[in-house]
Design a protein around this motif. Structure first.
Motif, PDB file in Angstrom:
ATOM      1  N   GLY A 175       0.824  -1.212   0.000  1.00  0.00           N
ATOM      2  CA  GLY A 175       0.000   0.000   0.000  1.00  0.00           C
ATOM      3  C   GLY A 175       0.853   1.255   0.000  1.00  0.00           C
ATOM      4  N   ALA A 176       0.165   2.393  -0.154  1.00  0.00           N
ATOM      5  CA  ALA A 176       0.876   3.668  -0.182  1.00  0.00           C
ATOM      6  C   ALA A 176       1.390   4.037   1.200  1.00  0.00           C
ATOM      7  CB  ALA A 176      -0.053   4.762  -0.706  1.00  0.00           C
ATOM      8  N   THR A 177       0.675   3.633   2.238  1.00  0.00           N
ATOM      9  CA  THR A 177       1.089   4.005   3.599  1.00  0.00           C
ATOM     10  C   THR A 177       2.494   3.478   3.898  1.00  0.00           C
ATOM     11  OG1 THR A 177      -1.230   3.776   4.214  1.00  0.00           O
ATOM     12  CG2 THR A 177       0.328   4.010   6.016  1.00  0.00           C
ATOM     13  N   ILE A 209       5.065   5.481   1.910  1.00  0.00           N
ATOM     14  CA  ILE A 209       5.313   6.823   2.477  1.00  0.00           C
ATOM     15  C   ILE A 209       6.197   6.700   3.722  1.00  0.00           C
ATOM     16  CG2 ILE A 209       4.182   8.775   3.647  1.00  0.00           C
ATOM     17  CD1 ILE A 209       1.744   8.190   1.693  1.00  0.00           C
ATOM     18  N   ASN A 240       0.275  16.285  -2.483  1.00  0.00           N
ATOM     19  CA  ASN A 240      -0.732  15.237  -2.691  1.00  0.00           C
ATOM     20  C   ASN A 240      -1.760  15.776  -3.683  1.00  0.00           C
ATOM     21  OD1 ASN A 240      -3.597  14.255  -0.688  1.00  0.00           O
ATOM     22  ND2 ASN A 240      -2.663  13.093  -2.339  1.00  0.00           N
ATOM     23  N   ASP A 268       2.472  12.266  -3.348  1.00  0.00           N
ATOM     24  CA  ASP A 268       1.471  11.246  -3.032  1.00  0.00           C
ATOM     25  C   ASP A 268       0.388  11.325  -4.111  1.00  0.00           C
ATOM     26  OD1 ASP A 268      -0.687   9.831  -2.060  1.00  0.00           O
ATOM     27  OD2 ASP A 268      -0.468  10.519   0.005  1.00  0.00           O
ATOM     28  N   VAL A 303      -1.935   8.847  -4.966  1.00  0.00           N
ATOM     29  CA  VAL A 303      -2.772   7.646  -4.890  1.00  0.00           C
ATOM     30  C   VAL A 303      -4.095   7.789  -5.665  1.00  0.00           C
ATOM     31  CG1 VAL A 303      -1.784   6.867  -2.690  1.00  0.00           C
ATOM     32  CG2 VAL A 303      -3.914   8.152  -2.669  1.00  0.00           C
ATOM     33  N   TYR A 304      -4.522   9.047  -5.894  1.00  0.00           N
ATOM     34  CA  TYR A 304      -5.777   9.234  -6.655  1.00  0.00           C
ATOM     35  C   TYR A 304      -5.484   9.659  -8.098  1.00  0.00           C
ATOM     36  CZ  TYR A 304      -7.594   8.964  -1.951  1.00  0.00           C
ATOM     37  OH  TYR A 304      -7.881   8.534  -0.677  1.00  0.00           O
ATOM     38  N   SER A 308      -1.238   3.774  -5.242  1.00  0.00           N
ATOM     39  CA  SER A 308      -1.965   2.742  -4.485  1.00  0.00           C
ATOM     40  C   SER A 308      -2.884   1.947  -5.405  1.00  0.00           C
ATOM     41  CB  SER A 308      -2.800   3.411  -3.395  1.00  0.00           C
ATOM     42  OG  SER A 308      -3.692   2.478  -2.805  1.00  0.00           O
ATOM     43  N   LYS A 342      -6.636   2.002  -4.191  1.00  0.00           N
ATOM     44  CA  LYS A 342      -7.509   3.096  -4.630  1.00  0.00           C
ATOM     45  C   LYS A 342      -7.931   2.901  -6.082  1.00  0.00           C
ATOM     46  CE  LYS A 342      -7.475   5.237  -0.819  1.00  0.00           C
ATOM     47  NZ  LYS A 342      -8.654   5.527  -0.029  1.00  0.00           N
ATOM     48  N   LYS A 347      -4.026  -3.810   0.345  1.00  0.00           N
ATOM     49  CA  LYS A 347      -2.818  -3.054   0.704  1.00  0.00           C
ATOM     50  C   LYS A 347      -1.675  -3.290  -0.284  1.00  0.00           C
ATOM     51  CE  LYS A 347      -2.491  -0.645   3.652  1.00  0.00           C
ATOM     52  NZ  LYS A 347      -2.942   0.773   3.846  1.00  0.00           N
TER      53      LYS A 347
HETATM   54  N1  PMP Z   1      -2.322   8.843   0.724  1.00  0.00           N
HETATM   55  C1  PMP Z   1      -3.569   9.325   0.656  1.00  0.00           C
HETATM   56  C2  PMP Z   1      -3.762  10.739   0.261  1.00  0.00           C
HETATM   57  C3  PMP Z   1      -4.663   8.509   0.947  1.00  0.00           C
HETATM   58  O1  PMP Z   1      -5.895   9.001   0.884  1.00  0.00           O
HETATM   59  C4  PMP Z   1      -4.430   7.178   1.314  1.00  0.00           C
HETATM   60  C5  PMP Z   1      -5.582   6.282   1.660  1.00  0.00           C
HETATM   61  N2  PMP Z   1      -5.771   5.446   0.612  1.00  0.00           N
HETATM   62  C6  PMP Z   1      -3.123   6.709   1.367  1.00  0.00           C
HETATM   63  C7  PMP Z   1      -2.083   7.565   1.076  1.00  0.00           C
HETATM   64  C8  PMP Z   1      -2.800   5.295   1.780  1.00  0.00           C
HETATM   65  O2  PMP Z   1      -3.092   4.380   0.770  1.00  0.00           O
HETATM   66  P1  PMP Z   1      -3.024   2.792   1.022  1.00  0.00           P
HETATM   67  O3  PMP Z   1      -4.387   2.395   1.457  1.00  0.00           O
HETATM   68  O4  PMP Z   1      -2.630   2.211  -0.285  1.00  0.00           O
HETATM   69  O5  PMP Z   1      -2.010   2.575   2.091  1.00  0.00           O
END
Ligand code: PMP
Ligand code: GLN
Length: 385
Positions: free
Chosen positions: A99-101, A104, A170, A202, A204-205, A233, A236, A244
């Motif tokens: 996942g992106a979390t 990051i 972001n 970031d 992810v969208y 991500s 998303k 994840k």
């Molecule tokens: N960055 C942003 C701006 C998010 O809204 C999110 C939530 N999806 C994430 C990172 C984390 O993404 P993930 O669920 O892939 O960890």
């Protein structure tokens, strides 16, 4: 359990439980419609699920290579080249993450040292600041104007010091739904060109963008590419946040540092899903049609609540819509969100938690990644408030 008192100083003394956990738990307890935490309430594509299943049946059940399977990294390189015209080396510049979390966190762990300053824009997604703090960095927060959420680049320039190590952007932006423009990116490029400042972008969208706007990836700007970790991500993009899965793209020298940490905080991520995603990415319509898919949902939701007492400007990207309730109550956004969940059976996110000093602009965030049926039910409730 006997009571045990943690005998040390907390590394994150002021960090509370995430608002997403709080609101989703409350929504479940109250049996409320959950438009708080950002996740779809519909299934991801059956074809993708079949591909994961097939990979498991075919025995792809042991550790994947540390940076991710090559075919998936190759597919990401191809997608990025097709969209942004820049070619990243799948061998040395792309890493698959949980996942992106995690991506990051890993970027920050790999780069931020004691007293380094990191500029972020508020409202900000909640994982940036605690991660910076954990590694001894200092967050320099710029509070955006709650109407436009636009960035004043002169202000950014005035906050850059010889300690500035990184800027985090972001776009499309959670929670505001704002998107950065080409002009924004050019200003950022000019600001960073002759510096050593890193950028964490970031994105992810990246595919959830509306009204014919073009996503401004950092990959489109050469003076940014050389210093940027781009974060994406699959959760998303392909409607399966619970899997994840995500990735980090960055130039070789940055990726080297990233992987030094990645190998010890996760080593590698879910293997069968990687095999499936590599195949699924071969069909670009799987992600290129996402903007129009969600624009339909945004438009439906907004047309259904246009006569409600909430005020709004249509979201330009992400699957979130902000609704201003200053005409309804002067309660705090948190109290109002809790009361709506308990009494009206609809849950949303109070955005003060993402603001500097918990600034309360009387705004709630609603997630419209929901079936049309859920959106209709949500609108009925919203129109009664
Ligand atoms: N960055 C942003 C701006 C998010 O809204 C999110 C939530 N999806 C994430 C990172 C984390 O993404 P993930 O669920 O892939 O960890
Ligand atoms: N990104 C999701 C949101 O903004 C939440 C992810 C999470 O729960 N950590 O709602």
């Amino acid at each position: 359990m006997p009571t045990y008192k943690y005998p040390y100083q907390s590394k994150l003394p002021t960090v509370p439980t995430s608002i997403f956990a709080i609101m989703s738990q409350l929504a479940a307890k109250e049996n409320a419609l959950n438009l708080s935490q950002g996740f779809p309430d519909f299934k991801s594509d059956e074809k993708l699920i079949e591909l994961v299943n097939k990979a498991m049946v075919n025995g792809k059940n042991q550790y994947a290579p540390m940076p991710g399977i090559f075919s998936l990294r190759e597919a990401i390189a191809e997608k990025t080249e097709n969209i942004c015209g820049v070619s990243y080396n799948p061998d040395t510049e792309i890493t698959i993450t949980a996942g992106a979390t995690q991506a990051i966190f890993t970027v920050i762990a790999a780069t931020i040292q004691k007293d380094d300053e990191v500029i972020i824009f508020k409202p900000a997604y909640d994982c940036y600041e605690p991660s910076i703090e954990l590694f001894g960095g200092k967050t320099i927060a710029i509070q955006l104007n709650p109407e436009e959420f636009s960035i004043n680049w002169q202000e950014v320039k005035s906050l850059i010091t010889d300690k500035t190590k990184m800027i985090i952007i972001n776009t499309p932006h959670n929670p505001s739904g704002r998107v950065l423009s080409r002009e924004d990116m050019i200003q950022l490029e000019n600001l960073l060109r002759d510096t050593n400042i890193l950028l964490l972008s970031d994105e992810v969208y990246e595919h959830i963008i509306f009204d014919k706007e073009k996503h401004q990836s950092a990959a489109l700007y050469p003076a940014l590419v050389e210093r940027t970790f781009i974060i994406a991500s699959f959760g998303k993009t392909f409607h399966n946040t619970g899997w994840k899965m995500g990735y980090c793209i960055a130039p070789t020298e940055l990726t080297k540092e990233f992987r030094k940490v990645h190998q010890f905080n996760v080593f590698s991520v879910h293997h069968p899903t990687q095999v499936a995603l590599a195949e699924y990415l071969k069909t670009p319509s799987n992600y290129l049609e996402l903007g129009s898919f969600y624009q339909h949902k945004r438009d439906l939701f907004l047309s259904l609540i246009k006569d409600s007492r909430f005020q709004f400007k249509p979201s330009k990207g992400t699957y979130f819509q902000l609704l201003n309730f200053k005409n309804i109550t002067d309660e705090s956004d948190f109290d109002f969100a809790v009361r709506l969940t308990k009494e009206q059976k609809i849950a949303a996110i109070p955005i003060s938690v993402f603001n500097e000093n918990k600034y309360d602009s009387k705004v709630l965030r609603f997630c419209f990644a929901k079936t049309d049926d859920t959106l209709k039910k949500a609108a009925e409730i919203i129109n009664r408030i």
